[in-house]
Design a protein around this motif. Structure first.
Motif, PDB file in Angstrom:
ATOM      1  N   LYS A  55      -0.599   9.729   4.973  1.00 32.79           N
ATOM      2  CA  LYS A  55      -1.606  10.097   4.074  1.00 32.79           C
ATOM      3  C   LYS A  55      -0.841  11.413   3.173  1.00 32.79           C
ATOM      4  N   GLY A  56      -0.983  11.359   1.948  1.00 31.99           N
ATOM      5  CA  GLY A  56      -0.355  12.399   0.984  1.00 31.99           C
ATOM      6  C   GLY A  56       1.166  12.268   0.578  1.00 31.99           C
ATOM      7  N   ASP A  57       1.894  11.273   0.996  1.00 32.41           N
ATOM      8  CA  ASP A  57       3.047  10.955   0.558  1.00 32.41           C
ATOM      9  C   ASP A  57       3.112  10.385  -0.921  1.00 32.41           C
ATOM     10  N   ARG A  58       4.111  10.624  -1.791  1.00 32.52           N
ATOM     11  CA  ARG A  58       4.129   9.913  -2.965  1.00 32.52           C
ATOM     12  C   ARG A  58       5.197   8.884  -3.252  1.00 32.52           C
ATOM     13  N   ILE A  59       4.855   8.029  -3.949  1.00 29.32           N
ATOM     14  CA  ILE A  59       5.927   6.946  -4.216  1.00 29.32           C
ATOM     15  C   ILE A  59       5.803   7.136  -5.867  1.00 29.32           C
ATOM     16  N   PHE A  60       7.107   7.186  -6.400  1.00 29.55           N
ATOM     17  CA  PHE A  60       7.297   7.140  -7.821  1.00 29.55           C
ATOM     18  C   PHE A  60       8.143   5.901  -8.071  1.00 29.55           C
ATOM     19  N   CYS A  61       7.335   4.960  -8.735  1.00 28.93           N
ATOM     20  CA  CYS A  61       7.743   3.662  -9.055  1.00 28.93           C
ATOM     21  C   CYS A  61       8.247   2.985 -10.457  1.00 28.93           C
ATOM     22  N   SER A  62       9.208   2.430 -10.677  1.00 32.26           N
ATOM     23  CA  SER A  62       9.515   1.557 -11.762  1.00 32.26           C
ATOM     24  C   SER A  62       9.294   0.062 -11.528  1.00 32.26           C
ATOM     25  N   VAL A  63       8.138  -0.213 -12.223  1.00 37.31           N
ATOM     26  CA  VAL A  63       8.023  -1.629 -12.054  1.00 37.31           C
ATOM     27  C   VAL A  63       8.052  -2.591 -13.049  1.00 37.31           C
ATOM     28  N   ALA A  64       8.051  -3.890 -12.805  1.00 35.90           N
ATOM     29  CA  ALA A  64       8.370  -4.853 -13.816  1.00 35.90           C
ATOM     30  C   ALA A  64       9.791  -4.769 -14.420  1.00 35.90           C
ATOM     31  N   VAL A  65      10.693  -4.333 -13.830  1.00 37.72           N
ATOM     32  CA  VAL A  65      12.212  -3.815 -14.174  1.00 37.72           C
ATOM     33  C   VAL A  65      12.640  -5.154 -14.821  1.00 37.72           C
ATOM     34  N   ASP A  66      12.336  -6.304 -14.614  1.00 35.67           N
ATOM     35  CA  ASP A  66      12.893  -7.356 -15.196  1.00 35.67           C
ATOM     36  C   ASP A  66      12.423  -8.030 -16.361  1.00 35.67           C
ATOM     37  N   GLY A  67      11.496  -7.145 -16.817  1.00 34.29           N
ATOM     38  CA  GLY A  67      10.504  -7.681 -18.049  1.00 34.29           C
ATOM     39  C   GLY A  67      10.445  -6.314 -18.802  1.00 34.29           C
ATOM     40  N   THR A  68       8.986  -6.005 -19.035  1.00 35.78           N
ATOM     41  CA  THR A  68       8.992  -4.467 -19.956  1.00 35.78           C
ATOM     42  C   THR A  68       8.808  -3.425 -18.713  1.00 35.78           C
ATOM     43  N   PRO A  69       9.638  -2.572 -18.317  1.00 40.53           N
ATOM     44  CA  PRO A  69       9.637  -1.606 -17.246  1.00 40.53           C
ATOM     45  C   PRO A  69       8.501  -0.693 -17.512  1.00 40.53           C
ATOM     46  N   MET A  72       6.282   2.734 -15.583  1.00 36.91           N
ATOM     47  CA  MET A  72       6.332   3.807 -14.425  1.00 36.91           C
ATOM     48  C   MET A  72       4.752   3.803 -13.642  1.00 36.91           C
ATOM     49  N   LEU A  73       5.028   3.941 -12.432  1.00 35.38           N
ATOM     50  CA  LEU A  73       3.826   3.825 -11.766  1.00 35.38           C
ATOM     51  C   LEU A  73       3.943   4.967 -10.542  1.00 35.38           C
ATOM     52  N   ASN A  74       3.057   5.967 -10.585  1.00 33.28           N
ATOM     53  CA  ASN A  74       2.872   6.992  -9.676  1.00 33.28           C
ATOM     54  C   ASN A  74       1.814   6.787  -8.658  1.00 33.28           C
ATOM     55  N   LEU A  75       2.268   6.696  -7.404  1.00 30.23           N
ATOM     56  CA  LEU A  75       1.139   6.265  -6.145  1.00 30.23           C
ATOM     57  C   LEU A  75       1.348   7.406  -5.103  1.00 30.23           C
ATOM     58  N   ILE A  76      -0.161   7.571  -4.738  1.00 25.31           N
ATOM     59  CA  ILE A  76      -0.134   8.280  -3.545  1.00 25.31           C
ATOM     60  C   ILE A  76      -0.664   7.661  -2.341  1.00 25.31           C
ATOM     61  N   VAL A  77      -0.147   7.823  -1.234  1.00 26.65           N
ATOM     62  CA  VAL A  77      -0.431   7.244  -0.002  1.00 26.65           C
ATOM     63  C   VAL A  77      -1.930   7.854   0.489  1.00 26.65           C
ATOM     64  N   THR A  78      -3.176   6.966   0.452  1.00 22.61           N
ATOM     65  CA  THR A  78      -4.273   7.644   0.717  1.00 22.61           C
ATOM     66  C   THR A  78      -4.661   7.407   2.204  1.00 22.61           C
ATOM     67  N   ASN A  79      -4.279   6.312   2.747  1.00 22.49           N
ATOM     68  CA  ASN A  79      -4.598   6.090   4.307  1.00 22.49           C
ATOM     69  C   ASN A  79      -3.247   5.073   4.636  1.00 22.49           C
ATOM     70  N   VAL A  80      -3.009   5.520   6.096  1.00 26.59           N
ATOM     71  CA  VAL A  80      -2.154   4.480   6.914  1.00 26.59           C
ATOM     72  C   VAL A  80      -3.013   4.425   8.304  1.00 26.59           C
ATOM     73  N   ALA A  81      -3.459   3.204   8.610  1.00 23.31           N
ATOM     74  CA  ALA A  81      -4.187   2.884   9.832  1.00 23.31           C
ATOM     75  C   ALA A  81      -3.631   1.850  10.302  1.00 23.31           C
ATOM     76  N   THR A  82      -3.034   1.813  11.623  1.00 25.95           N
ATOM     77  CA  THR A  82      -2.597   0.616  12.292  1.00 25.95           C
ATOM     78  C   THR A  82      -1.563  -0.119  11.354  1.00 25.95           C
ATOM     79  N   GLY A  83      -0.660   0.583  10.640  1.00 24.71           N
ATOM     80  CA  GLY A  83       0.433   0.041  10.045  1.00 24.71           C
ATOM     81  C   GLY A  83      -0.261  -0.651   8.550  1.00 24.71           C
ATOM     82  N   VAL A  84      -1.387  -0.461   8.362  1.00 21.26           N
ATOM     83  CA  VAL A  84      -1.878  -0.879   6.989  1.00 21.26           C
ATOM     84  C   VAL A  84      -1.888   0.507   5.937  1.00 21.26           C
TER      85      VAL A  84
END
Length: 89
Positions: A53-67, A69-81
């Protein structure tokens, strides 16, 4: 598509005090932003990267089409989910 663990890299760590740290990651994928936002997309990275929880993931999405940016924060990790949020209501 599924998470490509090889395309996820930790780029840094920020210390929030008392050994409470948040990690920062970058990820590039041909997948659409909505796919990454789905609960469980990052499950395969939960153990390998010890996502928490609290980790950040900075993403480049749809790189094969129209790229985009997507910035994500991990809000929960429970039993691997892993649940993430992009902060957009």
């Amino acid at each position: 598509m599924a998470l490509n663990v090889k395309a996820l890299s930790r780029t840094g760590t920020s210390d929030r005090g008392s050994r409470n740290q948040a990690n920062h990651y970058v990820y590039s994928t041909p997948d659409a932003a909505a796919t990454l936002n789905a609960a469980g997309y990052f499950n395969d990275a939960a153990t390998k990267f010890n996502l928490k929880k609290g980790d950040r993931i900075f993403c480049s999405v749809a790189v094969d089409g129209t790229p985009a940016m997507l910035n994500l924060i991990v809000t929960n990790v429970a039993t691997g989910v892993v649940t993430v949020d992009d902060g957009v209501a």
